[in-house]
Design a protein around this motif. Structure first.
Motif, short mmCIF file in Angstrom:
data_model
loop_
_atom_site.label_atom_id
_atom_site.label_comp_id
_atom_site.label_asym_id
_atom_site.label_seq_id
_atom_site.Cartn_x
_atom_site.Cartn_y
_atom_site.Cartn_z
N SER A 48 -6.43 -11.07 1.87
CA SER A 48 -6.49 -10.30 3.11
C SER A 48 -7.39 -10.92 4.16
O SER A 48 -7.24 -10.68 5.35
CB SER A 48 -6.96 -8.87 2.82
N ASP A 102 -7.23 -1.15 -7.14
CA ASP A 102 -7.79 -1.78 -5.94
C ASP A 102 -8.25 -3.19 -6.29
O ASP A 102 -8.65 -3.45 -7.42
CB ASP A 102 -8.96 -0.97 -5.39
N SER A 128 -16.64 -4.50 4.13
CA SER A 128 -15.55 -5.15 4.83
C SER A 128 -16.09 -6.06 5.93
O SER A 128 -16.96 -5.65 6.69
CB SER A 128 -14.64 -4.09 5.44
N ARG A 145 -6.17 13.29 -4.14
CA ARG A 145 -7.40 12.65 -3.64
C ARG A 145 -8.47 13.69 -3.28
O ARG A 145 -9.65 13.48 -3.50
CB ARG A 145 -7.05 11.79 -2.42
N TYR A 148 -15.98 -9.99 -0.19
CA TYR A 148 -16.52 -8.65 -0.43
C TYR A 148 -17.79 -8.71 -1.28
O TYR A 148 -18.74 -7.97 -1.03
CB TYR A 148 -15.48 -7.76 -1.12
N ARG A 159 0.82 -1.22 0.00
CA ARG A 159 0.00 0.00 0.00
C ARG A 159 0.85 1.27 0.00
O ARG A 159 0.42 2.30 0.51
CB ARG A 159 -0.99 0.01 1.17
N HIS A 212 1.36 -5.93 6.88
CA HIS A 212 0.09 -5.52 6.27
C HIS A 212 0.34 -4.14 5.67
O HIS A 212 1.46 -3.63 5.74
CB HIS A 212 -1.05 -5.50 7.31
N ALA A 236 1.56 3.19 -2.40
CA ALA A 236 0.98 4.27 -3.22
C ALA A 236 -0.34 4.67 -2.58
O ALA A 236 -1.18 3.84 -2.35
CB ALA A 236 0.77 3.78 -4.64
O1 1CP Z 1 0.00 0.88 -2.66
C1 1CP Z 1 -1.18 1.02 -2.90
O2 1CP Z 1 -2.00 1.63 -2.19
C2 1CP Z 1 -1.55 0.40 -4.18
C3 1CP Z 1 -2.94 0.32 -4.45
C4 1CP Z 1 -3.84 -0.54 -3.55
C5 1CP Z 1 -3.77 -1.89 -3.24
C6 1CP Z 1 -2.65 -2.86 -3.52
C7 1CP Z 1 -5.04 -0.02 -3.04
C8 1CP Z 1 -5.48 1.38 -3.14
N1 1CP Z 1 -5.73 -1.06 -2.50
C9 1CP Z 1 -4.98 -2.22 -2.58
C10 1CP Z 1 -5.32 -3.56 -2.15
C11 1CP Z 1 -6.53 -3.77 -1.32
N2 1CP Z 1 -7.73 -3.13 -1.36
C12 1CP Z 1 -6.64 -4.80 -0.36
C13 1CP Z 1 -5.56 -5.85 -0.10
C14 1CP Z 1 -4.48 -5.39 0.78
C15 1CP Z 1 -4.86 -5.14 2.22
O3 1CP Z 1 -5.33 -6.08 2.90
O4 1CP Z 1 -4.64 -4.00 2.67
C16 1CP Z 1 -7.91 -4.72 0.22
C17 1CP Z 1 -8.48 -5.61 1.30
C18 1CP Z 1 -8.61 -3.66 -0.42
C19 1CP Z 1 -10.02 -3.23 -0.20
C20 1CP Z 1 -10.13 -1.81 0.20
N3 1CP Z 1 -9.75 -0.75 -0.57
C21 1CP Z 1 -10.62 -1.29 1.42
C22 1CP Z 1 -11.26 -2.11 2.54
C23 1CP Z 1 -10.31 -2.60 3.56
C24 1CP Z 1 -11.10 -3.37 4.61
O5 1CP Z 1 -10.79 -3.19 5.80
O6 1CP Z 1 -12.01 -4.15 4.26
C25 1CP Z 1 -10.50 0.11 1.38
C26 1CP Z 1 -10.87 1.11 2.44
C27 1CP Z 1 -9.93 0.43 0.10
C28 1CP Z 1 -9.69 1.80 -0.41
C29 1CP Z 1 -8.35 2.07 -0.93
N4 1CP Z 1 -7.66 1.29 -1.83
C30 1CP Z 1 -6.46 1.87 -2.16
C31 1CP Z 1 -6.40 3.12 -1.43
C32 1CP Z 1 -5.29 4.12 -1.53
C33 1CP Z 1 -7.57 3.22 -0.67
C34 1CP Z 1 -7.97 4.37 0.24
C35 1CP Z 1 -8.83 5.28 -0.53
C36 1CP Z 1 -8.98 6.60 0.10
O7 1CP Z 1 -8.19 7.47 -0.20
O8 1CP Z 1 -9.93 6.75 0.87
#
Ligand code: 1CP
Length: 333
Positions: A201, A72, A154, A35, A148, A22, A311, A24
């Protein structure tokens, strides 16, 4: 071939390669700035120029050894036609699940819905800054995507009581998910991703039938990706038995979570290992960071090891500690 080199192409293998899950988005001021003006997260992921810029932000700032594309795991349900929105302070919300519609979606429609992601990879992979660095594409594992799509948000710590009630739905859905995850992997590789990471995850939520939900569908993706000539990193967060997982699923590298004992892992696991350190350490101070980082480097000093976290990096992470972390890893002897 040095197995680290096989997974993370890095000229300077004198030190362990490093990138952060994460990396990026989330914590970087330059990401927050973009954003702020792009409230719709899905639209931002589908904006090729901006998502390419976000992918490269942590490389420009910190010089990590690999970039992970800004996208994502929930872009796959989106590509399959299920509504996905990200709500502030809540997280993802998914829409109605229509199995008939899902059974009828074809590869062409899916590719059309996600074509901007493939364009983003193609543009990014040609950027000079990634010369000698890897570009990591990714998918959620079939189980995590299933969670999901059915749960529609989540699961946090538990699945709803009736999660497994519709067996026909689950069995059909997991096959559809697996089929389209393969397509998504293939498209990312064709566009220029040279490593694929599979994020499971929510693997830790499966208490029985691991074969059906975790091992078999993930092994299918690993074998498929390897046939495309690209190494695969698996992250089965929360799984109890990493040794068993690695023996069955056979990834090229495994990313461990912060709940497992790295000393046990180094004894039990033969393949290259990535990650492990608790992301909360990046909220503390330089002394604690040095101690904890060197603990992992020391434990894995004779094992192929890519430094990463257990994580994703937390939004509240202190930027100066990320700079410090890279310094510690690169200067460790
Ligand atoms: O480095 C990076 O951020 C690259 C892009 C990336 C990746 C690899 C994002 C952007 N998301 C992910 C993977 C991802 N997304 C996972 C697997 C990794 C992990 O367990 O952390 C999961 C579970 C998600 C689903 C997701 N996306 C959630 C829910 C998490 C949960 O608790 O259920 C959320 C909140 C997101 C939003 C998201 N995705 C990425 C970003 C930067 C964000 C935040 C968006 C924002 O600015 O609000």
């Amino acid at each position: 071939m040095n197995p680290i080199k096989k997974c993370i192409v890095n000229k300077d293998t004198k030190s362990n390669p490093i990138w952060l899950m994460r990396q990026a988005g989330r914590y970087l001021p330059e990401f927050k700035e973009i954003r702020k003006n792009n409230q719709d997260f899905i639209k931002l992921c589908l904006n090729e120029d901006l998502s390419s810029e976000i992918t490269l932000q942590p490389i420009k700032r910190f010089g990590f050894d690999a970039a992970i594309i800004f996208s994502d795991i929930l872009m796959v349900p989106y590509g399959l036609g299920q509504e996905v929105v990200f709500e502030k302070n809540f997280g993802p919300k998914l829409g109605v699940l229509d199995l008939i519609k899902l059974e009828n979606i074809n590869e062409e429609d899916f590719n059309k819905n996600l074509k901007s992601i493939y364009n983003l990879i193609s543009i990014t992979s040609k950027n000079e800054i990634l010369k000698n660095k890897d570009l990591i594409g990714f998918v959620g594992a079939p189980w995590t995507i299933l969670v999901y799509m059915i749960n529609k948000m989540s699961p946090k710590k538990n699945l709803s009581d009736n999660f497994f009630s519709d067996e026909v739905l689950i069995n059909n859905l997991i096959n559809i998910i697996e089929k389209f995850l393969k397509i998504h992997i293939k498209n990312q590789v064709n566009a220029g991703a040279n490593i694929i990471q599979i994020f499971d995850s929510w693997a830790g939520l499966v208490k029985e039938n691991l074969d059906k939900y975790i091992y078999n569908p993930t092994l299918n993706l690993v074998e498929y990706t390897r046939e495309l000539g690209v190494p695969v990193i698996c992250f089965p967060r929360g799984i109890k038995d990493y040794k068993n997982y690695c023996e069955i699923v056979k990834p090229d590298m495994v990313n461990i979570d912060y709940d497992v004992d790295p000393k046990k892992i180094v004894k039990e696991i033969k393949i290259p290992v990535q990650g492990g350190m608790d992301p909360k350490i990046l909220l503390t101070d330089k002394n604690k960071l040095k101690k904890e980082t060197e603990k992992y480097l020391e434990i894995f000093k004779d094992h192929p090891y890519v430094f990463n976290l257990g994580h994703g990096i937390l939004p509240e992470t202190k930027i100066n500690l990320v700079t410090e972390l890279i310094h510690i890893v690169r200067n460790y002897k």
